[in-house]
Design a protein around this motif. Sequence first.
Motif, short mmCIF file in Angstrom:
data_model
loop_
_atom_site.label_atom_id
_atom_site.label_comp_id
_atom_site.label_asym_id
_atom_site.label_seq_id
_atom_site.Cartn_x
_atom_site.Cartn_y
_atom_site.Cartn_z
N LEU A 49 -17.38 51.92 41.81
CA LEU A 49 -18.13 53.25 41.03
C LEU A 49 -17.25 53.88 40.12
CD1 LEU A 49 -19.98 54.71 44.10
CD2 LEU A 49 -20.90 53.20 42.47
N TYR A 50 -16.24 52.97 39.58
CA TYR A 50 -15.12 53.40 38.77
C TYR A 50 -15.82 53.94 37.63
CZ TYR A 50 -11.37 53.38 35.19
OH TYR A 50 -10.38 53.54 34.39
N GLU A 51 -15.23 54.81 36.88
CA GLU A 51 -16.03 55.57 35.83
C GLU A 51 -14.65 55.56 34.72
OE1 GLU A 51 -18.83 56.40 34.65
OE2 GLU A 51 -20.03 55.88 36.61
N PRO A 52 -14.62 54.32 33.76
CA PRO A 52 -13.68 54.51 32.85
C PRO A 52 -13.34 55.63 31.81
CG PRO A 52 -15.24 52.77 32.25
CD PRO A 52 -15.93 53.51 33.51
N ASP A 53 -14.41 56.52 32.03
CA ASP A 53 -14.23 57.90 31.03
C ASP A 53 -13.18 58.82 32.03
OD1 ASP A 53 -15.97 56.93 29.31
OD2 ASP A 53 -17.65 57.84 30.43
N GLU A 54 -13.02 58.62 33.22
CA GLU A 54 -12.36 59.69 34.07
C GLU A 54 -11.02 58.65 34.74
OE1 GLU A 54 -14.60 61.48 36.71
OE2 GLU A 54 -15.91 62.24 35.11
N PRO A 55 -9.91 58.07 34.20
CA PRO A 55 -8.90 57.36 34.59
C PRO A 55 -8.16 58.17 35.55
CG PRO A 55 -8.28 57.70 32.36
CD PRO A 55 -9.82 58.23 32.73
N GLU A 56 -7.81 57.61 36.74
CA GLU A 56 -7.05 58.24 37.68
C GLU A 56 -5.53 57.91 37.64
OE1 GLU A 56 -8.36 57.31 41.49
OE2 GLU A 56 -10.49 58.22 40.97
N CYS A 57 -4.88 58.00 36.26
CA CYS A 57 -3.57 57.68 35.98
C CYS A 57 -2.79 59.02 35.96
CB CYS A 57 -3.61 57.15 34.41
SG CYS A 57 -4.44 55.45 34.48
N PRO A 58 -1.45 58.80 36.42
CA PRO A 58 -0.54 60.05 36.38
C PRO A 58 -0.23 60.73 34.82
CG PRO A 58 0.55 58.10 36.68
CD PRO A 58 -0.79 57.72 36.67
N PRO A 59 -0.21 62.05 34.80
CA PRO A 59 0.04 62.42 33.53
C PRO A 59 1.61 62.34 33.13
CG PRO A 59 -0.09 64.08 34.91
CD PRO A 59 -0.27 62.96 35.71
N ILE A 60 2.12 61.17 33.07
CA ILE A 60 3.37 60.91 32.58
C ILE A 60 3.31 60.19 31.07
CG2 ILE A 60 5.52 59.34 33.36
CD1 ILE A 60 4.27 59.39 36.07
N ALA A 61 4.44 60.77 30.38
CA ALA A 61 4.47 60.05 29.08
C ALA A 61 5.68 59.03 29.04
CB ALA A 61 4.99 61.36 28.20
N ALA A 62 4.96 58.00 29.04
CA ALA A 62 6.05 56.69 28.86
C ALA A 62 5.30 55.71 28.12
CB ALA A 62 6.28 56.36 30.43
N PRO A 63 5.29 55.83 26.85
CA PRO A 63 4.23 55.11 25.69
C PRO A 63 4.47 53.61 26.05
CG PRO A 63 5.88 56.54 24.69
CD PRO A 63 5.90 56.83 25.98
N VAL A 64 3.30 53.04 25.65
CA VAL A 64 3.32 51.40 25.84
C VAL A 64 2.52 50.94 24.49
CG1 VAL A 64 2.22 49.64 26.93
CG2 VAL A 64 3.32 51.41 28.54
N CYS A 65 2.91 50.24 23.75
CA CYS A 65 2.34 49.76 22.61
C CYS A 65 1.59 48.62 22.99
CB CYS A 65 3.31 49.68 21.20
SG CYS A 65 2.53 48.96 20.11
N ALA A 66 0.34 48.46 22.52
CA ALA A 66 -0.34 47.14 22.73
C ALA A 66 -0.57 46.29 21.41
CB ALA A 66 -2.01 47.64 23.23
N SER A 67 -0.92 45.31 21.45
CA SER A 67 -1.01 44.28 20.34
C SER A 67 -1.94 44.59 19.38
CB SER A 67 -1.58 42.89 20.96
OG SER A 67 -2.63 42.92 21.56
#
Length: 98
Positions: A49-67
């Motif tokens: 029942l995962y909702e992509p609108d509400e990710p459960e990620c930590p609020p850490i600022a460690a930027p990642v650049c995607a392709s």
Amino acid sequence: MAAFPCVIIFFLVSSTWAPTVFSVGRLRPPDPAKWPPPPCKMYFPMDLLYEPDEPECPPIAAPVCASNGHTFQNECFFCLAQWEFGHRIKFGHYGKCE
């Protein structure tokens, strides 16, 4: 007899300081270009029942650049976007996109 405990204490203290004292000239910040890509398998949602609108990620600022040129807040957000949109999004590098 009092010299023996002093010698032991000196040896213990000097042996714990030696790596710090002698490695000062060799300390360099790690190069993010040599870091491995994010371990995305550990971030994939296990809940059906995962909702992509509400990710459960930590609020850490460690930027990642995607392709695709998008900068994600951290590798968790990147991995969830990759899970959601398929492998059209690839890992670029750590840090903000230019």
